[in-house]
Design an enzyme around this catalytic site. Structure first.
Site, short mmCIF file in Angstrom:
data_model
loop_
_atom_site.label_atom_id
_atom_site.label_comp_id
_atom_site.label_asym_id
_atom_site.label_seq_id
_atom_site.Cartn_x
_atom_site.Cartn_y
_atom_site.Cartn_z
N GLU A 1 -0.03 -52.14 50.14
CA GLU A 1 -1.31 -51.98 49.45
C GLU A 1 -1.91 -53.34 49.10
O GLU A 1 -3.09 -53.44 48.78
CB GLU A 1 -1.12 -51.20 48.14
CG GLU A 1 -0.95 -49.71 48.33
CD GLU A 1 -0.63 -49.04 47.00
OE1 GLU A 1 -1.06 -49.55 45.94
OE2 GLU A 1 0.07 -48.01 47.04
N ASP B 1 18.30 -56.91 47.13
CA ASP B 1 19.74 -57.03 46.94
C ASP B 1 20.42 -55.70 47.30
O ASP B 1 19.95 -54.63 46.90
CB ASP B 1 20.00 -57.36 45.47
CG ASP B 1 21.43 -57.76 45.20
OD1 ASP B 1 21.84 -58.81 45.69
OD2 ASP B 1 22.12 -57.02 44.47
C1 GLC Z 1 24.38 -59.31 46.46
C2 GLC Z 1 24.17 -60.70 45.91
C3 GLC Z 1 25.39 -61.12 45.18
C4 GLC Z 1 25.64 -60.15 44.07
C5 GLC Z 1 25.74 -58.72 44.57
C6 GLC Z 1 25.66 -57.73 43.47
O1 GLC Z 1 25.36 -59.25 47.42
O2 GLC Z 1 23.82 -61.56 46.94
O3 GLC Z 1 25.29 -62.42 44.69
O4 GLC Z 1 26.83 -60.48 43.40
O5 GLC Z 1 24.66 -58.42 45.43
O6 GLC Z 1 24.36 -57.72 42.93
#
Ligand code: GLC
Length: 547
Positions: free
Chosen positions: A259, A207
């Protein structure tokens, strides 16, 4: 040596809250996924990616993680997770999970420690706590804005009751950014990766993978009109995103992941362009995939699509990586709606009852979406499919304000509808309560009354359904190894996209009048009944005519 699995994999994104609820809570869960997973294997994908299932106050629906090494009770237990891993592997699928390293939840014990600790303490040094500007520190430390609207800083009350320091959150205030220059943070995430690798996961979707490091001194941002929501690195380098040190972090993760046996995958969610900058996240010692948001945000235009595909293949080839393709996910207006309404779309925009661009022809939206998918699944590289797109689900526009849940909606004062419209629980059986999503019919976002025709059981019985289209495309893609084949453009009219990939010819009509079809046997057509002519908003895959 055969190519690693991720080179041409099609990965199906499951948004756990909205996939299948086994308990009747109205929120999907892990046992629900395990029980329904055969339907996904049957589609012909290679793996699944699960959005977060960690303990979380769910302010951002799980992207606010309170504990990275456990399962939220609403989703189940670690034993349920192991059962899901086993089922996934028994079905011959890979399992990719979501890791959220840029920020924790404000309920995470680290942040709670930080709040209880004084300015300058080691507990605060894991995050970005800073004194405010102005005579009494009453102004935020800089001008950064949260991606969800409003400022990116929130002021805390210190233990003595006084107004105190500010902390940084590039998303909601309940998502404080971690300071990745702090060694403890990096060490902790090594532990998190190993925890899940040891439990058998085949990869991670990272993310906000271009976040984590902020420019030294946290300088003010120079605001620009960035209509796609993508940071354009060739024009200006924002201080919050894509700092060079991020690559060192990624390399460290890759060493950890490597790993373990089995070509485990790292996939970057990085909202960057140009594509050559995005491809820097997919260098040989970094991640294998990076989501192609420039492709996703391309309007319905043959020349624009041709350009973005050409640019993508060149940029990812240049670093030796697989190109990736994606049309929908849990953050964006579903492509069955998006392709038929005027954009541009920034993450979080959404469409709602008062949106000026809400009016459109849903049938045309679906036709374009089916054609767009037929184009995407022919492209060399790897592709991501979002739950429900195989059912042709549209964006849910008419969600009442009081049903909305996305922080974007609240933080923008309702100016952006946010992402709830693509997160509505998906329909399984037309006649069951909640369309089979939940045994009680409960649903954390209301399902539209007219979704029965989209239900999987209805579509299973209709040979021309969107579900069968996805199955045919995925089967032919696999049979003909399109994901590892080479793409060559063919000459075509201005509104037509035409290319060969391996022995398959793909022709898509993005214009408004029919075009003649070249010779060939139709393998798959995005709309039924295609014969000598290709109608507008339709794509076909052709095999050479037998001599
Ligand atoms: C990313 C995710 C989204 C989230 C954001 C903050 O963009 O896909 O859903 O709100 O990160 O974590």
């Amino acid at each position: 040596m055969s190519a690693p699995w991720w080179r041409d994999a099609v990965i199906y994104q499951i948004y756990p809250s909205s996939f299948a609820d086994s308990t009747g809570s109205g929120i999907g869960d892990l046992p629900g996924i395990t029980a329904r997973l055969d339907a996904i294997a049957e589609l012909g994908v290679d793996g699944i990616w699960l959005s977060p299932f960690y303990p979380s106050p769910r302010d951002d629906h799980g992207y606010d993680v309170a504990d990275y090494c456990d399962i939220d009770p609403v989703f189940g237990t670690l034993a349920d997770f192991s059962a899901l891993v086993d089922r996934t592997h028994d079905l011959g699928l890979r399992l990719v999970i979501d890791i959220v390293p840029n920020h924790t939840s404000s309920s995470h014990r680290w942040f709670q420690d930080a709040l209880a600790s004084p300015p300058g303490s080691p507990a605060r040094a894991r995050y970005f706590f800073r004194d405010g500007r102005g005579e009494h520190g009453e102004l935020p430390p800089n001008n950064w804005r949260s991606a969800f609207g409003g400022g990116a800083w929130t002021r805390v009350i210190e233990a003595d009751g006084s107004a105190g320091q500010w902390y940084l959150h590039m998303f909601a205030p309940s998502q404080p950014d971690l300071d990745w220059r702090n060694g403890e943070v990096a060490d902790e995430f090594d532990r998190v990766f190993r925890f899940w690798l040891d439990r058998g996961v085949d990869g991670f979707r990272i993310d906000v993978a271009h976040g984590m490091i902020k420019a030294e001194g946290l300088p003010d941002e120079v605001f620009r009109d960035d209509t796609m929501g993508l940071s354009e690195l060739d024009a200006y380098h924002p201080p919050q995103w894509a700092q060079p040190e991020v690559h060192d972090i990624v390399r460290r993760w890759r060493r950890t992941v490597d790993e373990y046996p089995g070509d485990r995958l790292l996939c970057a969610e990085a909202w960057l362009k140009p594509i050559a900058a995005l491809a820097q996240w997919a260098r040989p010692d970094e991640m294998q995939h990076a989501f192609n948001f420039p492709y996703l945000t391309t309007p319905w235009s043959a020349s624009a699509l041709r350009d973005v595909v050409t640019e993508t293949l060149a940029a990812f080839d240049a670093v030796g990586a697989a190109s990736t393709w994606v049309l929908s996910n849990h953050d964006l207006v579903r492509h069955a709606t998006r392709l038929a309404v005027p954009g541009p779309f920034v993450m979080g925009d959404g469409i709602g009852p008062r949106s000026p661009n809400r009016g459109h022809d849903p049938a045309e939206g679906l036709r374009r979406a089916r054609a767009a998918t037929a184009i995407m699944l022919a492209l060399p590289g790897s592709a991501y499919v979002y739950q429900g797109e195989e059912l042709g689900l549209p964006e849910v526009i008419d969600l009442p304000d009081d049903a909305r849940q996305d922080p974007t909606f609240f933080r923008s004062g309702g100016a952006s509808y946010g992402r709830d419209g693509c997160r509505v629980p998906i329909p399984w059986e037309a006649d069951a309560p909640g369309y089979g999503f939940s045994p009680t019919g409960a649903s954390w976002l209301p399902q539209p009354a007219d979704w029965a025709p989209h239900a999987r059981d209805v579509q299973r019985a209709e040979p021309d359904s969107t579900l069968h289209l996805y199955r045919r495309l995925l089967a032919e893609r696999r049979r003909r190894s399109l994901g590892t084949a080479e793409l060559r453009w063919l000459d075509s009219g201005a509104d037509v996209l035409a290319f060969t990939v391996g022995a398959v010819t793909v022709i898509a009509n993005l214009g408004s009048s029919p075009v003649p079809l070249p010779n060939g046997r139709v393998l798959v057509s995005s709309s039924p009944g295609v014969d000598a002519e290709l109608p507008p908003s339709t794509a076909v895959w052709l095999a050479p005519q037998p001599a």
